[in-house]
Design a protein around this motif. Structure first.
Motif, PDB file in Angstrom:
ATOM      1  N   LYS A  75       0.840  -1.207   0.000  1.00  0.00           N
ATOM      2  CA  LYS A  75       0.000   0.000   0.000  1.00  0.00           C
ATOM      3  C   LYS A  75       0.871   1.253   0.000  1.00  0.00           C
ATOM      4  N   GLU A  76       0.817   1.995  -1.079  1.00  0.00           N
ATOM      5  CA  GLU A  76       1.617   3.207  -1.245  1.00  0.00           C
ATOM      6  C   GLU A  76       0.694   4.305  -1.764  1.00  0.00           C
ATOM      7  N   ALA A  77       0.088   5.037  -0.837  1.00  0.00           N
ATOM      8  CA  ALA A  77      -0.920   6.033  -1.196  1.00  0.00           C
ATOM      9  C   ALA A  77      -0.394   7.099  -2.147  1.00  0.00           C
ATOM     10  N   LEU A  78       0.899   7.371  -2.131  1.00  0.00           N
ATOM     11  CA  LEU A  78       1.442   8.468  -2.930  1.00  0.00           C
ATOM     12  C   LEU A  78       1.888   8.066  -4.331  1.00  0.00           C
ATOM     13  N   ALA A  79       1.631   6.836  -4.758  1.00  0.00           N
ATOM     14  CA  ALA A  79       1.863   6.474  -6.162  1.00  0.00           C
ATOM     15  C   ALA A  79       0.852   7.265  -6.989  1.00  0.00           C
ATOM     16  N   VAL A  80       1.298   7.793  -8.129  1.00  0.00           N
ATOM     17  CA  VAL A  80       0.418   8.649  -8.938  1.00  0.00           C
ATOM     18  C   VAL A  80       0.473   8.267 -10.410  1.00  0.00           C
ATOM     19  N   THR A  81      -0.624   8.537 -11.095  1.00  0.00           N
ATOM     20  CA  THR A  81      -0.693   8.325 -12.536  1.00  0.00           C
ATOM     21  C   THR A  81       0.181   9.353 -13.224  1.00  0.00           C
ATOM     22  N   THR A  82       1.064   8.887 -14.115  1.00  0.00           N
ATOM     23  CA  THR A  82       1.881   9.831 -14.882  1.00  0.00           C
ATOM     24  C   THR A  82       1.458   9.866 -16.343  1.00  0.00           C
ATOM     25  N   ASN A  83       0.771   8.828 -16.806  1.00  0.00           N
ATOM     26  CA  ASN A  83       0.308   8.811 -18.194  1.00  0.00           C
ATOM     27  C   ASN A  83      -0.869   7.854 -18.324  1.00  0.00           C
ATOM     28  N   ILE A  84      -1.815   8.247 -19.176  1.00  0.00           N
ATOM     29  CA  ILE A  84      -2.915   7.348 -19.526  1.00  0.00           C
ATOM     30  C   ILE A  84      -3.303   7.612 -20.975  1.00  0.00           C
ATOM     31  N   SER A  85      -3.530   6.531 -21.681  1.00  0.00           N
ATOM     32  CA  SER A  85      -4.066   6.593 -23.038  1.00  0.00           C
ATOM     33  C   SER A  85      -5.281   5.685 -23.042  1.00  0.00           C
ATOM     34  N   MET A  86      -6.417   6.219 -23.497  1.00  0.00           N
ATOM     35  CA  MET A  86      -7.649   5.442 -23.414  1.00  0.00           C
ATOM     36  C   MET A  86      -8.412   5.507 -24.727  1.00  0.00           C
ATOM     37  N   ASP A  87      -8.889   4.343 -25.151  1.00  0.00           N
ATOM     38  CA  ASP A  87      -9.726   4.230 -26.341  1.00  0.00           C
ATOM     39  C   ASP A  87     -11.112   3.787 -25.906  1.00  0.00           C
ATOM     40  N   PHE A  88     -12.136   4.524 -26.333  1.00  0.00           N
ATOM     41  CA  PHE A  88     -13.518   4.148 -26.085  1.00  0.00           C
ATOM     42  C   PHE A  88     -14.024   3.492 -27.364  1.00  0.00           C
ATOM     43  N   MET A  89     -14.376   2.200 -27.291  1.00  0.00           N
ATOM     44  CA  MET A  89     -14.639   1.418 -28.495  1.00  0.00           C
ATOM     45  C   MET A  89     -16.112   1.105 -28.732  1.00  0.00           C
ATOM     46  N   ARG A  90     -16.881   0.915 -27.677  1.00  0.00           N
ATOM     47  CA  ARG A  90     -18.289   0.563 -27.812  1.00  0.00           C
ATOM     48  C   ARG A  90     -19.073   1.250 -26.702  1.00  0.00           C
ATOM     49  N   LYS A  91     -20.362   1.400 -26.922  1.00  0.00           N
ATOM     50  CA  LYS A  91     -21.244   1.958 -25.907  1.00  0.00           C
ATOM     51  C   LYS A  91     -21.491   0.892 -24.837  1.00  0.00           C
ATOM     52  N   PRO A  92     -21.213   1.213 -23.564  1.00  0.00           N
ATOM     53  CA  PRO A  92     -21.503   0.257 -22.499  1.00  0.00           C
ATOM     54  C   PRO A  92     -22.998  -0.034 -22.419  1.00  0.00           C
ATOM     55  N   GLU A  93     -23.340  -1.254 -22.045  1.00  0.00           N
ATOM     56  CA  GLU A  93     -24.735  -1.645 -21.898  1.00  0.00           C
ATOM     57  C   GLU A  93     -25.341  -0.931 -20.687  1.00  0.00           C
ATOM     58  N   ALA A  94     -26.464  -0.281 -20.890  1.00  0.00           N
ATOM     59  CA  ALA A  94     -27.142   0.409 -19.796  1.00  0.00           C
ATOM     60  C   ALA A  94     -27.605  -0.607 -18.760  1.00  0.00           C
ATOM     61  N   GLY A  95     -27.516  -0.227 -17.499  1.00  0.00           N
ATOM     62  CA  GLY A  95     -28.006  -1.070 -16.423  1.00  0.00           C
ATOM     63  C   GLY A  95     -27.096  -2.216 -16.034  1.00  0.00           C
ATOM     64  N   ARG A  96     -25.895  -2.273 -16.581  1.00  0.00           N
ATOM     65  CA  ARG A  96     -24.944  -3.331 -16.227  1.00  0.00           C
ATOM     66  C   ARG A  96     -23.719  -2.720 -15.571  1.00  0.00           C
TER      67      ARG A  96
END
Length: 140
Positions: A75-96
Protein backbone atom coordinates in the motif's frame (compact mmCIF):
# COMPACT_ATOMS: atom_id res chain seq x y z
CA UNK A 1 4.25 -12.49 -7.72
CA UNK A 2 2.28 -12.92 -4.55
CA UNK A 3 0.06 -9.93 -3.64
CA UNK A 4 0.88 -8.12 -0.40
CA UNK A 5 -2.79 -8.01 0.68
CA UNK A 6 -6.19 -9.58 0.13
CA UNK A 7 -8.95 -7.95 -1.93
CA UNK A 8 -10.83 -6.97 1.25
CA UNK A 9 -7.67 -5.42 2.78
CA UNK A 10 -7.14 -3.42 -0.43
CA UNK A 11 -10.77 -2.22 -0.44
CA UNK A 12 -10.35 -1.03 3.18
CA UNK A 13 -7.22 0.88 2.10
CA UNK A 14 -9.01 2.42 -0.92
CA UNK A 15 -11.93 3.51 1.26
CA UNK A 16 -9.47 5.11 3.68
CA UNK A 17 -7.35 7.03 1.14
CA UNK A 18 -10.08 7.69 -1.48
CA UNK A 19 -13.31 8.10 0.53
CA UNK A 20 -14.93 9.90 -2.43
CA UNK A 21 -15.29 6.57 -4.28
CA UNK A 22 -16.52 4.49 -1.34
CA UNK A 23 -19.19 2.05 -2.46
CA UNK A 24 -18.57 2.51 -6.19
CA UNK A 25 -16.07 -0.32 -6.68
CA UNK A 26 -15.29 -3.91 -5.74
CA UNK A 27 -12.28 -6.12 -6.36
CA UNK A 28 -13.44 -9.41 -7.92
CA UNK A 29 -9.94 -10.86 -8.38
CA UNK A 30 -6.44 -9.92 -7.27
CA UNK A 31 -3.08 -11.59 -7.65
CA UNK A 32 0.41 -10.22 -8.15
CA UNK A 33 -0.04 -9.52 -11.87
CA UNK A 34 -3.75 -9.19 -12.65
CA UNK A 35 -6.77 -7.52 -11.06
CA UNK A 36 -10.45 -7.56 -11.93
CA UNK A 37 -12.48 -4.62 -10.64
CA UNK A 38 -16.16 -3.82 -10.81
CA UNK A 39 -17.84 -0.43 -11.07
CA UNK A 40 -21.33 -0.58 -9.60
CA UNK A 41 -22.94 1.69 -12.15
CA UNK A 42 -25.53 4.10 -10.80
CA UNK A 43 -27.34 7.18 -12.05
CA UNK A 44 -24.40 9.46 -11.19
CA UNK A 45 -22.20 7.45 -13.62
CA UNK A 46 -24.52 7.98 -16.58
CA UNK A 47 -24.47 10.62 -19.26
CA UNK A 48 -27.37 11.71 -21.47
CA UNK A 49 -28.52 8.82 -23.62
CA UNK A 50 -28.27 6.31 -20.75
CA UNK A 51 -24.67 5.21 -21.23
CA UNK A 52 -21.84 5.19 -18.69
CA UNK A 53 -19.82 8.39 -18.95
CA UNK A 54 -16.24 8.54 -20.18
CA UNK A 55 -15.01 10.01 -16.87
CA UNK A 56 -16.54 7.05 -15.00
CA UNK A 57 -14.75 4.58 -17.29
CA UNK A 58 -11.54 6.61 -16.95
CA UNK A 59 -11.80 6.42 -13.15
CA UNK A 60 -12.38 2.65 -13.31
CA UNK A 61 -9.29 2.18 -15.48
CA UNK A 62 -7.23 4.41 -13.17
CA UNK A 63 -8.24 2.68 -9.94
CA UNK A 64 -7.70 -0.73 -11.57
CA UNK A 65 -4.13 0.23 -12.53
CA UNK A 66 -3.56 1.64 -9.04
CA UNK A 67 -4.63 -1.65 -7.43
CA UNK A 68 -2.55 -3.68 -9.93
CA UNK A 69 0.48 -1.55 -8.99
CA UNK A 70 -0.14 -1.82 -5.24
CA UNK A 71 -0.59 -5.62 -5.29
CA UNK A 72 3.12 -6.51 -5.58
CA UNK A 73 4.63 -3.46 -3.82
CA UNK A 74 2.22 -2.92 -0.93
CA UNK A 75 0.00 0.00 0.00
CA UNK A 76 1.62 3.21 -1.25
CA UNK A 77 -0.92 6.03 -1.20
CA UNK A 78 1.44 8.47 -2.93
CA UNK A 79 1.86 6.47 -6.16
CA UNK A 80 0.42 8.65 -8.94
CA UNK A 81 -0.69 8.33 -12.54
CA UNK A 82 1.88 9.83 -14.88
CA UNK A 83 0.31 8.81 -18.19
CA UNK A 84 -2.91 7.35 -19.53
CA UNK A 85 -4.07 6.59 -23.04
CA UNK A 86 -7.65 5.44 -23.41
CA UNK A 87 -9.73 4.23 -26.34
CA UNK A 88 -13.52 4.15 -26.09
CA UNK A 89 -14.64 1.42 -28.50
CA UNK A 90 -18.29 0.56 -27.81
CA UNK A 91 -21.24 1.96 -25.91
CA UNK A 92 -21.50 0.26 -22.50
CA UNK A 93 -24.74 -1.64 -21.90
CA UNK A 94 -27.14 0.41 -19.80
CA UNK A 95 -28.01 -1.07 -16.42
CA UNK A 96 -24.94 -3.33 -16.23
CA UNK A 97 -21.89 -3.03 -14.02
CA UNK A 98 -18.59 -2.39 -15.76
CA UNK A 99 -15.82 -4.95 -15.31
CA UNK A 100 -12.17 -3.91 -15.69
CA UNK A 101 -9.46 -6.50 -16.22
CA UNK A 102 -6.02 -5.08 -15.54
CA UNK A 103 -2.66 -6.68 -16.27
CA UNK A 104 0.56 -5.33 -14.79
CA UNK A 105 2.90 -5.37 -17.79
CA UNK A 106 6.04 -3.96 -16.13
CA UNK A 107 6.99 -3.13 -12.60
CA UNK A 108 10.20 -1.19 -12.14
CA UNK A 109 11.67 0.73 -9.20
CA UNK A 110 10.10 4.02 -10.28
CA UNK A 111 7.39 3.17 -12.84
CA UNK A 112 4.65 0.58 -13.36
CA UNK A 113 2.81 0.02 -16.66
CA UNK A 114 -0.66 -1.56 -16.70
CA UNK A 115 -3.06 -2.48 -19.50
CA UNK A 116 -6.80 -2.39 -18.71
CA UNK A 117 -9.74 -3.74 -20.71
CA UNK A 118 -13.25 -2.66 -19.65
CA UNK A 119 -16.38 -4.71 -20.39
CA UNK A 120 -20.09 -4.39 -19.74
CA UNK A 121 -20.90 -7.24 -17.39
CA UNK A 122 -21.94 -10.35 -19.32
CA UNK A 123 -20.38 -9.29 -22.64
CA UNK A 124 -17.15 -10.50 -24.20
CA UNK A 125 -16.23 -7.47 -26.31
CA UNK A 126 -14.46 -4.61 -24.53
CA UNK A 127 -16.08 -1.19 -24.39
CA UNK A 128 -12.78 0.56 -23.63
CA UNK A 129 -9.04 -0.05 -23.40
CA UNK A 130 -6.49 1.91 -21.43
CA UNK A 131 -2.73 1.88 -20.96
CA UNK A 132 -1.53 3.54 -17.76
CA UNK A 133 1.82 4.38 -16.22
CA UNK A 134 2.17 4.96 -12.49
CA UNK A 135 5.04 6.67 -10.74
CA UNK A 136 6.14 4.90 -7.57
CA UNK A 137 7.72 7.07 -4.88
CA UNK A 138 11.27 6.13 -3.86
CA UNK A 139 11.62 3.94 -0.77
CA UNK A 140 12.38 5.81 2.40
Amino acid sequence: MQPKFTPSEMMEFLNEVFPQVRGDYAIDHLDGETVTMRLFTADHHLRPGGTVSGPSMFALADITAYVATMAPIGKEALAVTTNISMDFMRKPEAGRDLIAKGTLLKLGRALAVTDVLIYSEGTDKPVARASLTYSIPPSR
